[in-house]
Design an enzyme around this catalytic site. Structure first.
Site, mmCIF file in Angstrom:
data_model
loop_
_atom_site.group_PDB
_atom_site.id
_atom_site.type_symbol
_atom_site.label_atom_id
_atom_site.label_comp_id
_atom_site.label_asym_id
_atom_site.label_seq_id
_atom_site.Cartn_x
_atom_site.Cartn_y
_atom_site.Cartn_z
ATOM 1 N N CYS A 84 -0.017 3.523 8.412
ATOM 2 C CA CYS A 84 -1.099 3.951 7.508
ATOM 3 C C CYS A 84 -2.124 2.832 7.419
ATOM 4 O O CYS A 84 -2.437 2.325 6.343
ATOM 5 C CB CYS A 84 -0.560 4.322 6.137
ATOM 6 S SG CYS A 84 0.833 5.480 6.167
ATOM 7 N N ALA A 85 -2.665 2.445 8.568
ATOM 8 C CA ALA A 85 -3.362 1.169 8.713
ATOM 9 C C ALA A 85 -4.806 1.159 8.230
ATOM 10 O O ALA A 85 -5.314 0.106 7.834
ATOM 11 C CB ALA A 85 -3.328 0.738 10.183
ATOM 12 N N PRO A 115 -8.228 1.266 6.128
ATOM 13 C CA PRO A 115 -9.376 0.904 6.971
ATOM 14 C C PRO A 115 -9.201 -0.349 7.810
ATOM 15 O O PRO A 115 -10.106 -0.723 8.547
ATOM 16 C CB PRO A 115 -10.495 0.710 5.942
ATOM 17 C CG PRO A 115 -9.782 0.216 4.729
ATOM 18 C CD PRO A 115 -8.474 0.946 4.703
ATOM 19 N N LYS A 124 -5.340 -5.083 6.440
ATOM 20 C CA LYS A 124 -4.030 -5.690 6.712
ATOM 21 C C LYS A 124 -3.813 -5.858 8.209
ATOM 22 O O LYS A 124 -3.227 -6.854 8.653
ATOM 23 C CB LYS A 124 -2.932 -4.846 6.068
ATOM 24 C CG LYS A 124 -3.042 -4.793 4.543
ATOM 25 C CD LYS A 124 -2.003 -3.863 3.937
ATOM 26 C CE LYS A 124 -2.172 -3.785 2.423
ATOM 27 N NZ LYS A 124 -3.478 -3.192 2.032
ATOM 28 N N CYS A 177 -0.846 0.724 -3.830
ATOM 29 C CA CYS A 177 -1.819 0.272 -4.830
ATOM 30 C C CYS A 177 -1.725 1.151 -6.066
ATOM 31 O O CYS A 177 -2.727 1.506 -6.680
ATOM 32 C CB CYS A 177 -3.234 0.275 -4.254
ATOM 33 S SG CYS A 177 -3.781 1.868 -3.603
#
Length: 457
Positions: A267-268, A270, A273, A383
């Site tokens: 789930c990279a 935008p 990370k 988050c």
């Protein structure tokens, strides 16, 4: 009416009215507000949709910034503004009123919270109402209501309870149940403040803090005041840094030394990370299911001159036929820790979303467990401030996997993490009121949860 008079009147009606200075920025603000409140778009989607329209493409940067500030203030202070406006409207407005509500909210936000000049704000709002075919009959009401708001709005706001009026009851009740009433109020108060701008530098963060006139935070992020266009800042074009909240930058640091290691970022998009891991020397496979977000991920990596394998796949089902030294899983969630930056969450998220999101998180964790090598790490993060999406999700995962996985507790000082951000189980839990600085406008961070696990066998 004589024929000549009719032709003159028709010509006057058909000719476009001259656009007063400042009107277009207010029109964009109203478009953004209506996009979220009436059409259910996220703030980012509403902004992208608005800026794609011909009339807004040539807006100057300061006008875009003003429109965004007005709209964000309305979304953040919607309950207060609705209460203030309602004080001066005697009867309910008819349903067929065009954009009148958004026009009034935008103007009231400028008058009460942004300190704009009353005459200009009221004049432009009346002009907006007159230009709306369904709202034009309310031009006098618009003028009268906003004059009263300019006179008494600040006084009314000073006596309001912002947390009670702006944060949905279901969300406040959840925070109170999870963390206690006092902490819930601190979360609410911090969530309603506009966030400063945090960036992550590829290298030499202290140098970039000095060059940009910012503050180097204990976690290594650089904090700036959110002023002007990001693209105009020194180092943007050369790809020296990227925008990333200080809390959002922590999970990748919890992976440890990644140089030369095989890392999967699930789930990279935008891509903040992914960029951290790639800049630290990791060989990163960035997995994302949303095609539009993939384009943004690729564009960010290109600007930063960083390399990663970008994979278009559902991270809950992805099977590349190999395992990885570490998995970073930033799972889709309710995002209630990011209200400072995304005030649309107050209006678009529902308590009923949690069960669906938790089911997806469990599927993602199950696949992460299949993808990590024995002895490797999984860093799971969200988050969200909701316990179901954090510690409860990890507790259920550990119960399902038996002795195959165990926690690797986070230590105080690691990655600049303070003791108060660590749970009794050794997980990361930041709140929006954490990272207090002398200047309140420069304080705070996103609410984040992260757990670090190792595969024993």
């Amino acid at each position: 009416m004589a024929a000549g008079q009719r032709r003159t009147k028709e010509r006057q009606t058909s000719e476009p009215r001259q656009c007063p200075p400042g009107l277009l920025a207010r029109e964009l603000a109203v478009e953004l507000i209506a996009g979220v409140l009436d059409r259910g778009r996220t703030f980012d989607e509403a902004l992208a949709y608005g800026m794609a329209r011909q009339e807004y493409r040539e807006l100057a940067g300061n006008d875009r910034g003003l429109a965004r500030l007005i709209a964000a203030t309305v979304l953040r202070r919607h309950g207060q503004l609705t209460n203030i406006i309602g004080t001066f409207i005697e009867r309910p407005l008819p349903r067929d009123r065009g954009r009148l509500t958004s026009i009034l909210l935008a103007a009231a936000a400028q008058l009460v919270f942004l300190g704009s000049a009353p005459h200009a704000v009221i004049s432009l709002a009346v002009e907006q109402a007159r230009r709306d075919p369904r709202a034009r009959r309310f031009d006098r009401l618009t003028n009268a209501v906003l004059r009263r708001v300019s006179e008494r709005g600040a006084e009314i706001a000073a006596a309001q309870d912002p947390v009670r009026l702006n944060v949905p009851d279901w969300l406040r009740n959840r925070w109170s149940a999870a963390y206690g009433e006092a902490t819930a109020r601190l979360i609410g108060e911090a969530s309603l403040r506009e966030a400063p701008l945090d960036i992550t530098a590829k290298s030499e963060p202290a140098v970039w803090a000095k060059r940009l006139g910012g503050i180097l935070l204990p976690t290594g992020s650089v904090r700036l005041r959110a002023e002007g266009r990001i693209e105009n800042l020194d180092g943007f074009d050369e790809g020296a840094w990227w925008v990333q909240d200080a809390a959002a930058a922590l999970p990748a640091k919890l992976v440890g030394n990644v140089e030369g290691q095989q890392i999967a970022d699930l789930c990279a998009a935008p891509g903040g990370k992914t960029a951290e891991l790639a800049a630290a020397g990791g060989h990163v496979s960035a997995v994302e299911v949303d095609e539009r977000r993939i384009e943004r991920l690729k564009a960010n990596l290109a600007r930063l001159r960083l390399e990663a394998e970008v994979v278009h796949a559902d991270a809950a089902e992805w099977n590349p036929g190999r395992t990885f030294d570490a998995i970073l899983l930033d799972a889709p969630c309710l995002s209630t820790g990011t209200i400072r930056r995304h005030p649309d969450i107050l209006h678009l998220k529902r308590e009923s979303d949690i069960d669906r999101l938790c089911a997806g998180q469990a599927r993602l964790l199950a696949n992460a467990a299949r993808l990590v090598k024995p002895g490797g790490l999984i860093v799971y993060c969200t988050c969200s401030l909701e316990p179901e999406e954090g510690p409860q999700q990890i507790a259920q995962f550990l119960a399902r996997t038996g002795e195959a996985f165990e926690r690797v507790p986070i230590e105080p000082g690691e990655a600049g993490i303070a003791q108060e951000w660590i749970t009794p189980d050794g997980d990361l839990r930041t709140f929006p009121f954490h990272l207090r600085l002398d200047d309140q406008a420069m304080s705070g961070m996103d609410g984040f949860y992260a757990a670090r696990l190792t595969r024993r066998c």
